[in-house]
Design a protein around this motif. Structure first.
Motif, PDB file in Angstrom:
ATOM      1  N   MET A   1       0.928  -1.139  -0.039  1.00 29.35           N
ATOM      2  CA  MET A   1       0.125  -0.042   0.031  1.00 29.35           C
ATOM      3  C   MET A   1       0.831   1.272  -0.051  1.00 29.35           C
ATOM      4  N   ALA A   2       2.172   1.023   0.726  1.00 29.36           N
ATOM      5  CA  ALA A   2       2.952   2.456   0.790  1.00 29.36           C
ATOM      6  C   ALA A   2       3.538   2.630  -0.771  1.00 29.36           C
ATOM      7  N   ARG A   3       3.695   1.713  -1.544  1.00 27.32           N
ATOM      8  CA  ARG A   3       4.254   1.834  -2.789  1.00 27.32           C
ATOM      9  C   ARG A   3       3.110   2.373  -3.606  1.00 27.32           C
ATOM     10  N   GLN A   4       1.855   1.975  -3.229  1.00 23.32           N
ATOM     11  CA  GLN A   4       0.671   2.356  -4.300  1.00 23.32           C
ATOM     12  C   GLN A   4       0.399   3.791  -4.222  1.00 23.32           C
ATOM     13  N   PHE A   5       0.449   4.098  -2.786  1.00 23.61           N
ATOM     14  CA  PHE A   5       0.262   5.577  -2.568  1.00 23.61           C
ATOM     15  C   PHE A   5       1.433   6.646  -2.704  1.00 23.61           C
ATOM     16  N   ALA A   6       2.680   6.168  -2.658  1.00 28.34           N
ATOM     17  CA  ALA A   6       3.819   6.980  -2.760  1.00 28.34           C
ATOM     18  C   ALA A   6       3.826   8.038  -3.736  1.00 28.34           C
ATOM     19  N   PRO A   7       3.363   7.527  -5.115  1.00 30.94           N
ATOM     20  CA  PRO A   7       3.309   8.593  -6.362  1.00 30.94           C
ATOM     21  C   PRO A   7       1.959   9.679  -5.911  1.00 30.94           C
ATOM     22  N   LYS A   8       1.145   9.633  -5.074  1.00 25.81           N
ATOM     23  CA  LYS A   8       0.138  10.490  -4.526  1.00 25.81           C
ATOM     24  C   LYS A   8       0.549  11.186  -3.384  1.00 25.81           C
ATOM     25  N   ASN A  11       3.293   9.584   2.506  1.00 28.92           N
ATOM     26  CA  ASN A  11       4.471   8.908   3.106  1.00 28.92           C
ATOM     27  C   ASN A  11       4.029   7.939   4.039  1.00 28.92           C
ATOM     28  N   PHE A  12       4.444   6.594   3.994  1.00 23.62           N
ATOM     29  CA  PHE A  12       4.132   5.691   5.261  1.00 23.62           C
ATOM     30  C   PHE A  12       5.313   5.415   6.342  1.00 23.62           C
ATOM     31  N   VAL A  13       5.135   5.523   7.641  1.00 19.91           N
ATOM     32  CA  VAL A  13       6.135   5.305   8.505  1.00 19.91           C
ATOM     33  C   VAL A  13       5.492   4.444   9.672  1.00 19.91           C
ATOM     34  N   PHE A  14       6.389   3.800  10.267  1.00 23.81           N
ATOM     35  CA  PHE A  14       6.031   2.976  11.415  1.00 23.81           C
ATOM     36  C   PHE A  14       6.766   3.302  12.491  1.00 23.81           C
ATOM     37  N   LEU A  15       6.174   3.507  13.719  1.00 29.71           N
ATOM     38  CA  LEU A  15       6.609   3.783  15.142  1.00 29.71           C
ATOM     39  C   LEU A  15       6.641   2.654  16.047  1.00 29.71           C
ATOM     40  N   TYR A  16       7.938   2.387  16.079  1.00 32.28           N
ATOM     41  CA  TYR A  16       8.242   1.441  17.192  1.00 32.28           C
ATOM     42  C   TYR A  16       7.789   1.501  18.597  1.00 32.28           C
ATOM     43  N   THR A  17       7.046   0.897  19.323  1.00 29.72           N
ATOM     44  CA  THR A  17       6.608   0.920  20.592  1.00 29.72           C
ATOM     45  C   THR A  17       7.135  -0.154  21.502  1.00 29.72           C
ATOM     46  N   ARG A  18       6.304   0.076  22.659  1.00 29.47           N
ATOM     47  CA  ARG A  18       6.695  -1.197  23.495  1.00 29.47           C
ATOM     48  C   ARG A  18       6.288  -2.557  23.096  1.00 29.47           C
ATOM     49  N   GLU A  19       6.738  -3.519  23.654  1.00 36.49           N
ATOM     50  CA  GLU A  19       6.294  -4.867  23.218  1.00 36.49           C
ATOM     51  C   GLU A  19       4.784  -4.950  23.860  1.00 36.49           C
ATOM     52  N   ALA A  20       3.744  -5.185  22.846  1.00 33.12           N
ATOM     53  CA  ALA A  20       2.413  -5.433  23.649  1.00 33.12           C
ATOM     54  C   ALA A  20       2.180  -6.833  24.272  1.00 33.12           C
ATOM     55  N   TRP A  87      -7.477   0.625  15.687  1.00 31.58           N
ATOM     56  CA  TRP A  87      -6.734  -0.637  15.234  1.00 31.58           C
ATOM     57  C   TRP A  87      -6.333  -0.408  13.846  1.00 31.58           C
ATOM     58  N   THR A  88      -5.105  -0.906  13.458  1.00 32.43           N
ATOM     59  CA  THR A  88      -4.556  -0.897  11.807  1.00 32.43           C
ATOM     60  C   THR A  88      -5.278  -1.713  11.158  1.00 32.43           C
ATOM     61  N   ASP A  89      -6.072  -1.614  10.051  1.00 34.88           N
ATOM     62  CA  ASP A  89      -6.823  -2.291   9.148  1.00 34.88           C
ATOM     63  C   ASP A  89      -6.632  -1.925   7.924  1.00 34.88           C
ATOM     64  N   PRO A  90      -5.898  -2.491   6.956  1.00 36.52           N
ATOM     65  CA  PRO A  90      -5.615  -2.030   5.697  1.00 36.52           C
ATOM     66  C   PRO A  90      -6.589  -1.523   4.722  1.00 36.52           C
ATOM     67  N   PRO A  91      -7.877  -2.158   4.777  1.00 38.58           N
ATOM     68  CA  PRO A  91      -8.822  -1.665   3.810  1.00 38.58           C
ATOM     69  C   PRO A  91      -9.273  -0.416   4.328  1.00 38.58           C
TER      70      PRO A  91
END
Lengths: 167, 67
Positions: A1-8, A11-20, A87-91
């Protein structure tokens, strides 16, 4: 998805948090070097291509955004919150990004569109088998802790803030 | 609270399912200004500001961990 929307311009980033779900293999962080090592393992395990930002050891950034284990925010150029989900849900993310991009396109075409506040109930894919595999990756302690927490939750009833709707 | 206590309080050793889903609803609602923070970029080890990303364009940020 990051590649799909980059031209538009997204920017996709991920923040690494504590271990859930800390376990024997990936215990709770006690040093920043340990947190970096877990983040590297995460990048390798899931072949993450997005930039990974690692939060500090006390979760300063994570706390600013709500401290939940798997949140997503869409921030506009300029720094306004356009969409967020507990909650992270791609759709759902794809839907939100396309909605924003389409709204901007309609504005550029001359439509007079005014922003307004909106909410919706998201529906995420629920994969208990895959989730259990993830817990097992962390270690048996993570499996046992989650099982214990779910049994406790059944006794306590619905949790404030969790969406529960009949079919 | 000492720094060590802050670390152990945030990085719990045992999952008990105490996430604050209700509190999330009132924090940073849509339309509000995003919160800036500093973090370390895993790939390079550089300190970066989150705002540097939203100055360049829209940003989709996901929060999470290996577990």
């Amino acid at each position: 998805m990051a590649r799909q929307f980059a031209p538009k311009g997204i920017n996709f980033v991920f923040l690494y948090t504590r271990e859930a779900h800390p376990g024997e293999n990936y215990p709770a962080h006690r040093s920043f070097e340990q947190k970096l090592a877990h983040a590297r393992a995460f990048k390798a395990e899931f072949n993450v291509e997005r930039p990974i930002l690692v939060d500090d050891l006390t979760g300063t950034a994570h706390k600013l955004y709500g401290s939940l284990p798997n949140m997503t925010y869409l921030i506009s150029r300029g720094g306004r919150v356009l969409f967020r989900a507990d909650w992270t849900d791609p759709p759902t993310i794809e839907y939100a990004i396309n909605y924003v991009l389409n709204s901007r396109a309609r504005r550029r075409e001359g439509l007079r569109l005014a922003p307004f506040y909106a909410e919706l109930v998201g529906y995420r894919w629920n994969e208990p088998v895959e989730f259990q595999k993830g817990l097992a990756r962390a270690g048996q302690q993570a499996v046992d802790d989650f099982d214990r927490a779910m049994k406790q939750r059944l006794k306590q009833g619905p949790r404030p803030g969790r969406i529960e709707l009949p079919e | 609270m000492t720094h060590r206590t802050q670390i152990e309080d945030y990085n719990y050793s045992v999952f008990v399912g105490s996430e604050e889903f209700m509190a999330f609803r009132t924090l940073l609602p849509v339309g509000s200004s995003a919160a800036d923070f500093e973090a370390k970029l895993l790939e390079t080890g550089q300190r970066v500001q989150f705002s540097d990303y939203w100055k360049k364009g829209d940003v989709l940020i996901e929060f999470g961990s290996l577990t």
